[in-house]
Design a protein around this motif. Structure first.
Motif, short mmCIF file in Angstrom:
data_model
loop_
_atom_site.label_atom_id
_atom_site.label_comp_id
_atom_site.label_asym_id
_atom_site.label_seq_id
_atom_site.Cartn_x
_atom_site.Cartn_y
_atom_site.Cartn_z
N LEU A 104 0.86 -1.18 0.00
CA LEU A 104 0.00 0.00 0.00
C LEU A 104 0.90 1.22 0.00
O LEU A 104 1.83 1.32 0.81
N ARG A 105 0.60 2.14 -0.90
CA ARG A 105 1.26 3.43 -0.90
C ARG A 105 0.16 4.48 -0.88
O ARG A 105 -0.70 4.49 -1.75
N SER A 106 0.19 5.31 0.15
CA SER A 106 -0.84 6.35 0.25
C SER A 106 -0.17 7.69 0.48
O SER A 106 0.91 7.78 1.07
N PHE A 107 -0.83 8.71 -0.02
CA PHE A 107 -0.33 10.07 0.05
C PHE A 107 -1.42 10.93 0.69
O PHE A 107 -2.54 10.97 0.20
N SER A 108 -1.08 11.60 1.78
CA SER A 108 -2.06 12.42 2.48
C SER A 108 -1.34 13.50 3.27
O SER A 108 -0.38 13.21 3.99
N ARG A 109 -1.78 14.74 3.11
CA ARG A 109 -1.24 15.87 3.86
C ARG A 109 0.28 15.98 3.72
O ARG A 109 0.99 16.24 4.69
N GLY A 110 0.79 15.70 2.54
CA GLY A 110 2.22 15.82 2.28
C GLY A 110 3.06 14.67 2.80
O GLY A 110 4.28 14.73 2.77
N GLU A 111 2.42 13.62 3.28
CA GLU A 111 3.16 12.48 3.81
C GLU A 111 2.89 11.23 2.98
O GLU A 111 1.82 11.05 2.41
#
Length: 89
Positions: A17-24
């Motif tokens: 899983l690769r997730s991107f949220s709030r610059g992280e």
């Protein structure tokens, strides 16, 4: 907003899983629990987070999040999300 991608890593022989949220960025191993149900876990010092997504019903996304402070021996649900796609006219 957020974006998450689950893909199969042929070299490692498993899902990620690769997730991107709030610059992280989160990059974590994921497992196929059963058809349409994925789970992944992110550990930090003193706490483990576990997320389960169920897409077995057409047009429905169900997700739960759990937290453990004892190394994954016991889990406490921290949130639940149920999203339903509305039919377009």
């Amino acid at each position: 907003g957020s974006l998450g991608v689950i893909s199969f890593d042929e070299k490692a022989g498993g899902y990620r899983l690769r997730s991107f949220s709030r610059g992280e960025l989160t990059d974590a191993p994921a497992e196929l629990v059963s058809p349409g149900i994925f789970r992944w876990r992110a550990d930090a010092p003193g706490v483990a987070l576990r997320f389960t997504v169920d897409v077995t019903q057409e047009g429905v996304w169900s997700e739960t999040g759990d937290r453990s402070t004892d190394g994954g021996k016991s889990w406490t649900q921290t949130y639940a999300v149920l999203l339903k796609r509305e039919p377009r006219e």
